[in-house]
Write a protein that holds these residues in place. Structure first.
Motif, PDB file in Angstrom:
ATOM      1  N   THR A  20      21.773  21.718  49.145  1.00 57.69           N
ATOM      2  CA  THR A  20      22.736  22.394  50.022  1.00 57.69           C
ATOM      3  C   THR A  20      24.046  22.022  49.542  1.00 57.69           C
ATOM      4  O   THR A  20      24.300  21.151  48.717  1.00 57.69           O
ATOM      5  CB  THR A  20      22.707  21.783  51.548  1.00 57.69           C
ATOM      6  N   ARG A 111      30.496  36.852  43.650  1.00 60.24           N
ATOM      7  CA  ARG A 111      29.789  36.620  44.551  1.00 60.24           C
ATOM      8  C   ARG A 111      29.119  35.381  44.617  1.00 60.24           C
ATOM      9  O   ARG A 111      28.885  34.717  45.231  1.00 60.24           O
ATOM     10  CB  ARG A 111      28.319  37.539  44.333  1.00 60.24           C
ATOM     11  N   THR A 112      29.032  34.617  43.414  1.00 62.74           N
ATOM     12  CA  THR A 112      28.301  33.415  43.030  1.00 62.74           C
ATOM     13  C   THR A 112      29.132  32.248  43.557  1.00 62.74           C
ATOM     14  O   THR A 112      28.768  31.333  43.958  1.00 62.74           O
ATOM     15  CB  THR A 112      27.769  33.200  41.643  1.00 62.74           C
ATOM     16  N   ARG A 147      30.764  24.789  57.242  1.00 66.64           N
ATOM     17  CA  ARG A 147      29.479  25.429  56.717  1.00 66.64           C
ATOM     18  C   ARG A 147      28.814  25.031  55.981  1.00 66.64           C
ATOM     19  O   ARG A 147      29.155  24.900  54.725  1.00 66.64           O
ATOM     20  CB  ARG A 147      29.989  26.819  56.859  1.00 66.64           C
ATOM     21  N   TRP A 149      25.662  25.567  53.619  1.00 64.96           N
ATOM     22  CA  TRP A 149      24.311  26.545  53.018  1.00 64.96           C
ATOM     23  C   TRP A 149      23.342  25.836  52.065  1.00 64.96           C
ATOM     24  O   TRP A 149      23.682  25.049  51.583  1.00 64.96           O
ATOM     25  CB  TRP A 149      25.456  27.313  52.202  1.00 64.96           C
ATOM     26  N   VAL A 151      21.565  26.650  48.659  1.00 66.56           N
ATOM     27  CA  VAL A 151      21.644  27.675  47.461  1.00 66.56           C
ATOM     28  C   VAL A 151      20.725  29.178  47.844  1.00 66.56           C
ATOM     29  O   VAL A 151      21.333  30.136  47.661  1.00 66.56           O
ATOM     30  CB  VAL A 151      21.127  26.932  46.289  1.00 66.56           C
ATOM     31  N   GLU A 153      19.958  30.580  50.771  1.00 63.35           N
ATOM     32  CA  GLU A 153      20.712  31.050  51.977  1.00 63.35           C
ATOM     33  C   GLU A 153      22.099  32.077  51.148  1.00 63.35           C
ATOM     34  O   GLU A 153      22.359  32.879  51.475  1.00 63.35           O
ATOM     35  CB  GLU A 153      21.171  30.201  52.779  1.00 63.35           C
ATOM     36  N   TRP A 154      22.676  31.191  50.409  1.00 57.45           N
ATOM     37  CA  TRP A 154      23.745  31.777  49.575  1.00 57.45           C
ATOM     38  C   TRP A 154      23.614  32.781  48.714  1.00 57.45           C
ATOM     39  O   TRP A 154      24.157  33.761  48.775  1.00 57.45           O
ATOM     40  CB  TRP A 154      24.795  30.526  48.869  1.00 57.45           C
ATOM     41  N   LYS A 155      22.555  32.795  48.058  1.00 58.55           N
ATOM     42  CA  LYS A 155      22.133  33.855  47.135  1.00 58.55           C
ATOM     43  C   LYS A 155      21.768  35.145  48.053  1.00 58.55           C
ATOM     44  O   LYS A 155      22.163  36.240  47.585  1.00 58.55           O
ATOM     45  CB  LYS A 155      20.930  33.534  46.437  1.00 58.55           C
ATOM     46  N   ASN A 157      22.931  35.626  51.241  1.00 53.57           N
ATOM     47  CA  ASN A 157      24.149  36.158  51.744  1.00 53.57           C
ATOM     48  C   ASN A 157      24.875  36.937  51.027  1.00 53.57           C
ATOM     49  O   ASN A 157      25.605  38.192  51.489  1.00 53.57           O
ATOM     50  CB  ASN A 157      24.672  34.950  52.421  1.00 53.57           C
ATOM     51  N   GLU A 158      25.384  36.582  49.669  1.00 49.98           N
ATOM     52  CA  GLU A 158      25.996  37.334  48.846  1.00 49.98           C
ATOM     53  C   GLU A 158      25.248  38.403  48.167  1.00 49.98           C
ATOM     54  O   GLU A 158      25.921  39.044  47.269  1.00 49.98           O
ATOM     55  CB  GLU A 158      26.556  36.006  47.879  1.00 49.98           C
TER      56      GLU A 158
END
Length: 273
Positions: A20, A111-112, A147, A149, A151, A153-155, A157-158
């Motif tokens: 995270t 995005r990344t 917030r 995240w 990794v 979840e981030w991938k 979401n983006e």
């Protein structure tokens, strides 16, 4: 006046899917869109496909209007970067009031962020080993948000899935060049690389509509797929480059077999234009 501190990749902690980090970016951040100015943004092949389609342009027109190209000193390959605009060197797709105007099709690097993706591959390993580092921008206030995240979840979401998959296909092509031991390439070979990887509409015109003999080696169903599906066409273009340059083709054997590539004003746009 002391120079501004530069961004750096924090390699003290390697992140995988379940790890995270804390970050958020929104219009309420004081630094919102500040990162969209004065940057060197390298565009990957899939970035160009998504952006040109979003703008309703051919890939040749998009490349001429919005990008610069140089040949990397280390790689010997054409590198495509987004051209900044105005005295403040802002992204051409930035609206000062509302933010990114191509948000749904923004490049993979955008995005990344604030992560940097590392993909490691080798002959002994099937697939790609993926991990991430955090990119530390000194003036980015997003790290002060609460917030958290993973990794994974981030991938999600983006929307990074299709970008990472296509970037990995491009990485296979770069690995093939390394394995063959190809260094500098001549102008014809660079143009082959540029055509198959970046100028998808130019490649379509050359491969499917021009006097290319390569298409006669493909089954009809493959030609039908790449004629109707731009993602399939891009993947095929990268495989074509790999085979032509680095698997017994002109760069591998030292012969200029790329001569005679089409000179379509709306298709092939030679690097260094």
């Amino acid at each position: 006046m002391s120079p501004e501190p530069e961004a750096y990749i924090d390699d003290s902690r390697r992140l995988t899917d379940d790890d995270t980090f804390v970050f958020a970016c929104h219009p309420g951040c004081e630094c919102f869109t500040r990162c969209c100015h004065d940057l060197s943004l390298v565009l990957m092949p899939y970035d160009i496909l998504r952006l040109k389609r979003r703008l309703g342009l051919s890939s040749g027109e998009f490349l001429r209007r919005y990008t610069s190209v140089h040949v990397g000193q280390g790689s010997g390959l054409p590198v495509v970067t987004l051209k900044m605009e105005g005295a403040d060197l802002r992204c051409p797709f930035l609206d000062p009031g509302s933010g990114c105007t191509v948000y749904e099709d923004r490049p993979s690097a955008c995005r990344t962020y604030p992560l940097a993706r590392m993909a490691r591959r080798s002959k002994e390993m099937e697939g790609v080993e993926e991990f991430y580092f955090v990119v530390r921008e000194p003036d980015c206030l997003g790290f002060r948000e609460d917030r958290r995240w993973s990794v994974r979840e981030w991938k999600e979401n983006e929307g990074l899935g299709p970008y990472n998959a296509m970037n990995d296909a491009f990485g296979e092509l770069l690995q093939a060049k390394t394995e063959v031991g190809v260094g500098a390439m001549d102008a014809d070979q660079i143009e082959i690389f540029y055509l198959g990887c970046y100028d998808v509409d130019g490649f379509r015109a050359s491969y499917l509509e021009g006097p290319s003999l390569d298409r006669y080696l493909e089954p009809p169903e493959v030609l039908e797929e790449i004629a109707r599906d731009e993602e399939a066409l891009l993947r095929h273009g990268m495989r074509w480059v790999k085979k032509k340059l680095f698997q017994g083709g002109c760069a591998a054997c030292g012969a200029a077999c790329g001569r005679g590539a089409p000179d379509d004003p709306d298709g092939v746009t030679p690097p260094g234009r």
